[in-house]
Design an enzyme around this catalytic site. Structure first.
Site, PDB file in Angstrom:
ATOM      1  N   TYR D  33       0.810  -1.086   0.003  1.00 18.94           N
ATOM      2  CA  TYR D  33      -0.058  -0.073  -0.008  1.00 18.94           C
ATOM      3  C   TYR D  33       0.915   1.201  -0.032  1.00 18.94           C
ATOM      4  CZ  TYR D  33      -2.881   3.767   1.903  1.00 18.94           C
ATOM      5  OH  TYR D  33      -3.958   4.952   1.686  1.00 18.94           O
ATOM      6  N   ALA D  88      -0.119  10.073   4.690  1.00 18.58           N
ATOM      7  CA  ALA D  88      -1.324   9.668   5.539  1.00 18.58           C
ATOM      8  C   ALA D  88      -1.162   8.396   6.437  1.00 18.58           C
ATOM      9  CB  ALA D  88      -2.699   9.520   4.665  1.00 18.58           C
ATOM     10  N   SER D 115      -0.010  15.844   7.210  1.00 18.47           N
ATOM     11  CA  SER D 115      -1.222  15.473   6.323  1.00 18.47           C
ATOM     12  C   SER D 115      -2.385  15.917   7.278  1.00 18.47           C
ATOM     13  CB  SER D 115      -1.092  14.241   6.235  1.00 18.47           C
ATOM     14  OG  SER D 115      -2.277  13.637   5.397  1.00 18.47           O
ATOM     15  N   TYR D 138      -7.129  18.425   3.432  1.00 23.92           N
ATOM     16  CA  TYR D 138      -8.383  18.042   2.320  1.00 23.92           C
ATOM     17  C   TYR D 138      -9.595  18.880   2.895  1.00 23.92           C
ATOM     18  CZ  TYR D 138      -5.580  14.123   0.719  1.00 23.92           C
ATOM     19  OH  TYR D 138      -4.665  13.157   0.088  1.00 23.92           O
ATOM     20  N   THR D 164      -4.433  20.226  -1.069  1.00 29.03           N
ATOM     21  CA  THR D 164      -4.296  18.989  -2.130  1.00 29.03           C
ATOM     22  C   THR D 164      -5.500  19.110  -3.019  1.00 29.03           C
ATOM     23  OG1 THR D 164      -2.823  17.744  -0.490  1.00 29.03           O
ATOM     24  CG2 THR D 164      -4.085  16.692  -2.626  1.00 29.03           C
ATOM     25  N   LYS D 240      -1.301  22.288  -4.021  1.00 22.22           N
ATOM     26  CA  LYS D 240      -0.565  21.193  -4.284  1.00 22.22           C
ATOM     27  C   LYS D 240      -1.322  20.066  -5.472  1.00 22.22           C
ATOM     28  CE  LYS D 240       1.352  17.035  -2.030  1.00 22.22           C
ATOM     29  NZ  LYS D 240       0.556  15.928  -2.245  1.00 22.22           N
ATOM     30  N   HIS D 264       0.904  13.490  -6.935  1.00 21.04           N
ATOM     31  CA  HIS D 264       0.458  12.900  -5.614  1.00 21.04           C
ATOM     32  C   HIS D 264       1.250  11.677  -5.519  1.00 21.04           C
ATOM     33  CE1 HIS D 264      -2.291  13.081  -2.457  1.00 21.04           C
ATOM     34  NE2 HIS D 264      -2.227  11.828  -2.432  1.00 21.04           N
ATOM     35  N   ARG D 267       0.032   8.312  -6.935  1.00 22.19           N
ATOM     36  CA  ARG D 267      -1.086   8.014  -6.432  1.00 22.19           C
ATOM     37  C   ARG D 267      -2.351   8.466  -6.810  1.00 22.19           C
ATOM     38  NH1 ARG D 267       1.495   5.156  -1.958  1.00 22.19           N
ATOM     39  NH2 ARG D 267      -0.272   4.763  -0.853  1.00 22.19           N
TER      40      ARG D 267
END
Lengths: 327, 327, 327, 327
Positions: D33, D88, D115, D138, D164, D240, D264, D267
């Site tokens: 991951y 994260a 984050s 976020y 972001t 970003k 990112h 990602r």
């Protein structure tokens, strides 16, 4: 879009996973025949590799909440721009492959293009399919048979004739040859079963005559055949297999209702250029998978559109593409 | 074209399959010597890879029913544009290799180019070959021997002299060296067997003299030698090994009847550029295979011409080629 | 050129074979250190790969019987344009490595560039070497030591000072690190053994000071150092490690007698561009091999010149090069 | 810079060694991951490969003894231009990952970007971090929650908001999917734990509605949201995820205090172009490693600057870069 069916195969997250699952559910020779192209599969590989030359530039902060991928194509209202390409001999994959594929197309608002060489008749497929369907035609040696196919397609409610122009000569791929694959006897072309075999056997070749030119190609379609075909049906005729711009222009002038840029999925002339416009072949073994794959493709399209900041297909412009740097 | 012989090796579907079969029927060292080029085989690999840079654009709906690949070359009527390149020491592959190859050339309307260094005399080869045959010449140290070879080639009915210009110095490939290959004693150059060895031994080199320049190259052909050769034979002289356009122009001015662009199949200067014009070497072990391979090559040519919409060689134009995108 | 020595290692046909033999005769860590570059060896690989971008165009029918590869360089008469690059710590390969290399250079008319960091003194090397020899200099922290090295090189008959400019900071390659290599205690820099270690220890770094800038680089050479060096010796000074054209011009203006385009064989800044001009490092383990390798390199040069139709170095022009097509 | 800690993992010589160590200390799924991108990881691979297209040209003889890599960025005095990108779910790597990373940033003069989705609250991170810290935001579905996050970041002394913009839709990588990874229950977003879940459940989709457009993207930020955000905080807002120059211009006009070119880390949209500007993700498992990795990166920067002849960041110009030749 409805919930996903309960009995999907495990481990399927992307549309391409179905391709990777195929060798597990198909006999080796069947898979080699279906997955292969022609010759050394040069064009087959090039078709896929060509996508690596482009990258999609994300755009930011656009409001895509009303986004969709709907379009109207040839008078058909489609939920997305993916069509199911014509595939011969569906029985190779599953006895119900073509009916199930037709139902999946109906469930997902997908245009189905039924092949001349299906294992199920065009009438049976039409009974399972939704309203968006076309019939892929190979010209028959006997024009009476071609005319009968046209009448049947018109009666069964197909929207267009998709005339394949680039695959009168299909050489198998070396990998399929190496697998020892031969077409099973039960894989007949159901649409053609009622037509008598030609009473005139193929003429013996004289010395100096070619098994290609005077043999396999003696019934390949010509511009005259195209004109005759268009005069013989009330359906629009799309030309499939276009690769050269001059042919594209001439086909347009000749009245073709649509042009499909294709190299027969790499199954025609090996060594012909890659196309970016051909859909991956339908290779999944079961019906749930077809609908699921279309659903996955559509969601992958929506996700890409959303990340690229495009709410509708019309928002997609060349400006979203940039050359991917070679690695 | 006649039916295929009954005793072909199994698993041969394309001409290239014969190359893949070769390691099974040849001793390892023999195969390394035949299949290798020179040095690190850079040019050998480049020769093949260069084909990957081009793709053939299919054209549609053309009438190719009268198609063929016939041509006239140097006054010879050929069924197709594939010539059998000169190969030295055919006995390495099979004791009957050269006679069988000649018969295969005759059966398939193919032009045979017999090497100076065959294991069979040029007269024996001529007796088995069809009317389309040329003689590849290496200039001999003694001009009397060269003149004798010319007279013999004229008498034996060869159509042209193919003078090799780029391979006076041939360094073995590292893979052949690693295999420990040495030329077997029975592999003699039959054409030269009757000529006495030079009575003058190679002169000892002084300090500072080069084993290359003052050694191996002291008898390499020059422009003077080419002029002398042309004055010494009534046959047309083709120049083999052309790589630079200036040399091509000068050879044309000097009266060469034909130019063969070649890098000696990667067996000359390793690091020289790829050519697209050299034929794959003749590597099959048995005679049936030679005829079959030519037949396969011809059918592959016909199939490609048909799919590209070309009925004759004259229909093939640069417009049918496009750069293949790098993958 | 004399006959080859009798006791050469078996299986050596090309100069590069010596490199492939090296792992068999060197401890793993020694080989990793010698064969590696710096960092991830990006530049090391690029140095070699850059040769693949060029191909040599053969020319035909030229008279090369008087051919040679002689040249005069910096007043030295050389049999060929290969110089032996400076190599530190020859004892890593063999206790006699540097003396034997010097004798090989003498036997083959090769210019030897002796490193500051040899395991043998410059005087001992000069005693074994031929007349064509240069001394590679690293500037010492103490100018008195640098002056002494200059005096000794002048006295020992070296023809030029080769000042290395690009390798004051050498980071080991990851492969050498992974091998656990540490420099053996017996590998001392013989030329520097008589100079006392600096009585001033390296100053402790303040917070915020850099182990690079205020540490390793505090004695790196500057333009002032170059000027001082040129005023301090009667020998011509060549600058080694040139990569940027502006530096090349400035060095020429400053009076450098020669410029050596080099990236320290990939052992300096990993990620710097490839050079085509650096010779493969000297990696062979025994003296016969050095002479033999030079002999092989020279014959490979002669063979390439002959096949390219070049009788002397002056005949080699850009017209003989063409871009190799990417494969 | 202080001495290195005593208990570093063995075998770490370059920053990238930490990445290679990661699979040994993380469960397989966790590593898949963390190390994966999205989709087929096309962009992830392109990010790294893009560095191979450039080479750094060494410059000679410059005096770099006063060199450093200090800079001022957004009012923060930094020892080097490496920032710790927001990550994260640090708990996936180690329970103390985020606090330890904050301490490492403090010890090495590094700017930390915390984050929104950390396993530790922004207040706890601020207590461990040095003065150079930013908060990655976020946008929340409920603007009251976004406002609360802004107030908390202002109170905790963060210097800037890093908004972001390109990752509202994150599809997992196929390799992470194949590993069976699911986010552990203990990996909660600590910053958001106090906010009640939305009382309004996600609306059921009508037929024809998209799980992407009407689902996941219904709360994606828009230009209106950006304007609202800037009016709602006294902190500068950095954007970003910028990839397109038009977006960059519009963000600058809108008052963004900084632009971060990023995809990112591969990602986000798989198939988006490579960026050269993103830092390798923080993947090391222990705090010593973080500080050590930053120290290693800084020394690698200093070494490259020194070898390129650059004493300060301002000395680095495009002239130091050249295209690396493809190999």
């Amino acid at each position: 879009m409805s919930d996903q069916p309960e009995r999907l195969p495990p481990g399927i997250a992307n549309a391409i996973d179905y391709e990777r699952l195929a060798p597990q559910v198909l006999p080796q020779g069947h898979h080699a025949y279906i997955a292969g192209g022609s010759g050394d599969d040069v064009t087959l590989r090039a078709n896929r590799a060509a996508f690596g030359r482009w990258a999609i530039v994300p755009r930011l902060l656009r409001d895509v909440r009303g986004g969709h991928s709907r379009l109207t194509l040839g008078g058909m209202a489609l939920a997305h721009p993916f069509l199911l390409a014509p595939v011969a001999h569906g029985r190779l994959a599953h006895p119900q492959a073509e009916r199930a594929t037709a139902r999946a197309a109906q469930a997902t608002g997908t245009c189905l293009v039924a092949s001349t060489l299906t294992s199920t008749t065009l009438e049976e497929i039409a009974a399972s399919a939704g309203p968006s369907r076309c019939f892929q035609l190979y010209l028959q040696e006997n024009r009476i048979h071609t005319l009968d196919l046209l009448r049947r397609a018109e009666t069964a409610g197909y929207h267009a004739i998709v005339l394949t122009l680039d695959a009168h000569l299909q050489l198998p791929s070396r990998s399929a040859l190496a697998s020892g694959f031969v077409m099973p006897r039960e894989c007949i072309a159901a649409n053609l079963a009622s037509y008598p075999q030609s009473s005139v056997p193929a003429p013996a070749l004289d010395a100096g005559e070619s098994r290609i030119f005077q043999g396999a190609m003696r019934h390949a379609p010509t511009w005259d055949d195209l004109r005759w075909l268009m005069q013989s049906t009330r359906l629009p005729v799309w030309a499939k297999g276009v690769a050269h711009p001059d042919d594209a222009r001439r086909l347009q002038d000749a009245g073709a209702a649509g042009l499909i840029v294709s190299n027969h999925g790499g199954r025609g002339l090996d060594g012909s250029p890659a196309t970016l416009a051909t859909l991956p072949g339908v290779r999944a073994a079961v019906a749930l998978g077809v609908a699921h794959m279309i659903q996955l493709l559509t969601e992958e399209l929506h996700a890409t559109m959303a990340q690229a900041g495009c709410a509708t297909l019309a928002d997609i412009t060349p400006d979203h593409l940039t050359a991917a740097l070679p690695c």
